[in-house]
Design an enzyme around this catalytic site. Structure first.
Site, short mmCIF file in Angstrom:
data_model
loop_
_atom_site.label_atom_id
_atom_site.label_comp_id
_atom_site.label_asym_id
_atom_site.label_seq_id
_atom_site.Cartn_x
_atom_site.Cartn_y
_atom_site.Cartn_z
N SER A 181 0.85 -1.20 0.00
CA SER A 181 0.00 0.00 0.00
C SER A 181 0.88 1.24 0.00
O SER A 181 1.71 1.40 -0.89
CB SER A 181 -0.96 -0.05 1.20
OG SER A 181 -2.00 0.88 1.07
N GLU A 307 -8.88 -6.36 -3.46
CA GLU A 307 -8.28 -5.21 -2.79
C GLU A 307 -9.34 -4.28 -2.17
O GLU A 307 -9.21 -3.82 -1.05
CB GLU A 307 -7.44 -4.40 -3.79
CG GLU A 307 -6.30 -5.14 -4.44
CD GLU A 307 -4.99 -5.03 -3.67
OE1 GLU A 307 -5.01 -4.55 -2.52
OE2 GLU A 307 -3.96 -5.43 -4.24
N HIS A 401 -7.29 -6.04 0.49
CA HIS A 401 -6.07 -5.24 0.65
C HIS A 401 -5.46 -5.52 2.02
O HIS A 401 -6.17 -5.49 3.03
CB HIS A 401 -6.47 -3.77 0.53
CG HIS A 401 -5.36 -2.80 0.40
ND1 HIS A 401 -4.54 -2.71 -0.70
CD2 HIS A 401 -4.95 -1.81 1.25
CE1 HIS A 401 -3.68 -1.71 -0.53
NE2 HIS A 401 -3.91 -1.16 0.65
#
Length: 486
Positions: A181, A307, A401
């Protein structure tokens, strides 16, 4: 207890099984007072043995951490590294893996429980995690102030590694930077940071750090400067001396107010609208090309299947009107085609939103990145993480995610959320990540993962087991890609 000598002085860490951990080691001076919004200065030395058995303070934040920070204190004085190793032999020359945490440039720390390095270190690598300045403290950009202070922190941490890592059994000439990320964004940024060149030798980019989004204009320095002007207005000051004298709590409050993640009516917020981010200023971060990326540095790059479910949580109230609005944002004049594809695949607007959001923000930009890197003659190994643990299936999170992080570090907690399939996949991923750190090519059980080749590409799939598939460009991905500006 166990002691090692580093440049600043003697430090005392914890003995952990067959290895050791050293926590809360300063890699730079505290960026406070006159050092706020300045390049990090070298840390001071000390007399005697400094305690390194507990994490240092996390950077100031108002949220954003994905996991348990494991520390209560937050402070501007937060520039610390943590090290895990199973060897303190200065001639061990172990690969070094330096983790850059995520959190939207707003939260997180190297102390988070998912990033604990003791299990990964058993693979014969020296693991380092670090804190860097967050929000406006790390990412304010203005001609009167400078820019990219968090990037400078990360470079300073890599310099600390180069100078000191042999004391922890590490090889300063075999350093892998990896992150997820915002941490992956940091890895990508370091590829464009001239002063980082030569400080790392492999790079792993997980679930971010891709090309600019196809559906909106690329971020500019001017946009960052505009955000700084709003920030100054909130603080009621523009003089740099006055700004440095303000209480950190005032800076944090203004930083949070402008963080760019507030949802717009009828839409969901995305990582594409963050205010506090690295900026290509032409000073710290190059505006063209990859000035920090040495020719022989390979990249491992991937994403997870769902995600978006980190941002649009299961159980939320999403209808087809929300999907229509997001299709308009992501697909432009091809929104009808996008909606037709989604309707063909599901009757559930939440599932459709997951696919649309994931495709626009991760899948398509990742594909564009693979193609760009290969066109530049770079070595890239693509992967896709699809495993759904029993806990993720029960919650509806699926492969959201951040889902792959606990597998990489071997920290599958809570234990009841995982089974033996997850445990084996975690072992396989640790093997792949550590062999990539050691040799520049990920490998599992004697098989090297395929490199990306445009037009005849294979991708490694991390599902119930490790497999290899042809990379297929789905219709929705092609629709989003058609919005990409030349």
């Amino acid at each position: 207890m166990v002691q090692v000598q580093i440049e600043q002085g003697l430090i005392r860490g914890n003995r952990v099984g067959d290895g050791a951990e050293f926590l809360g080691i300063p890699y730079a001076a505290a960026p406070v007072g006159e050092l706020r919004w300045r390049e990090p200065h070298p840390p001071s030395g000390w007399e005697g043995a400094r305690d390194a058995t507990a994490f240092g303070a996390a950077a100031l934040q108002t949220g954003g951490a994905s996991f348990d920070l494991r520390v209560e204190e937050q402070s501007e004085d937060s520039l610390f590294v943590n090290v895990w190793t199973n060897s303190l032999d200065v001639d061990a020359r172990q690969p070094v893996m330096v983790w850059l945490h995520g959190g939207g440039n707003l939260g997180g720390a190297g102390s988070e429980d998912a990033f604990d390095g003791r299990v990964l270190a058993q693979r014969g690598v020296t693991v380092v995690t670090l804190n860097y300045r967050l929000g406006a403290f790390g990412f304010l950009a203005h001609p009167s102030v400078g820019a990219n202070f968090a990037v400078l922190d990360q470079v300073a941490a890599l310099r600390w590694v180069k100078t000191n890592i042999r004391a922890f059994g590490g090889d300063p000439n075999c350093v892998t930077i990896f992150g997820e990320s915002a941490g992956a964004w940091a890895v990508r940024t370091l590829l464009s940071t001239p002063t980082a060149r030569g400080l790392f030798h492999r790079a792993i980019i997980q679930s971010a750090g891709y090309e600019d989004y196809a559906f909106q204009p690329a971020p500019t320095v001017e946009r960052a400067y505009d955000a700084a002007e709003r920030f100054f207005d909130l603080l009621g000051a523009r003089d740099l001396d006055r700004l440095r004298a303000l209480p950190a709590s005032d800076v944090l409050q203004a930083s949070h107010a402008l963080n760019g993640t507030t949802p717009v009516a009828g839409r969901v917020h995305t990582p594409a609208n963050l205010t506090w981010s690295p900026v290509a200023d032409g000073v710290v971060v190059s505006q063209q090309g990859f000035a920090g990326w040495a020719d022989d540095v390979p990249v491992l790059l991937g994403r997870v299947a769902n995600e978006a479910r980190y941002f649009i949580r299961p159980g939320g109230r999403y209808d087809w009107a929300v999907v229509e609005n997001m299709a308009a944002a992501f697909a432009g004049d091809r929104r009808a085609e996008a909606m037709a594809v989604l309707h063909d695949s599901t009757d559930d607007p939440y599932a459709a939103l997951d696919v649309l959001f994931t495709t626009a923000v991760w899948t398509e930009p990742a594909l564009a990145t693979l193609n760009r890197f290969v066109q530049l003659g770079r070595t890239v190994f693509p992967y896709r993480f699809t495993r759904v643990s029993p806990g993720a299936k029960a919650s509806g999170d699926l492969a959201k995610h951040t889902a792959e992080i606990r597998y990489v570090f071997g920290n599958l907690e809570p234990a009841e959320a995982y089974d033996e399939v997850d445990a084996q996949l975690s072992r396989d991923m640790q093997e792949a990540w550590s062999t990539f750190a050691r040799t520049g090519a990920p490998e599992v059980r004697g098989r090297e993962w395929p490199r990306y080749r445009q037009g005849e590409a294979e991708v490694t799939v991390l599902g119930d087991q490790v497999g290899f598939e042809s990379l297929v460009v789905e219709p929705l991905t092609a629709i989003i890609a058609s919005q990409r500006r030349s």
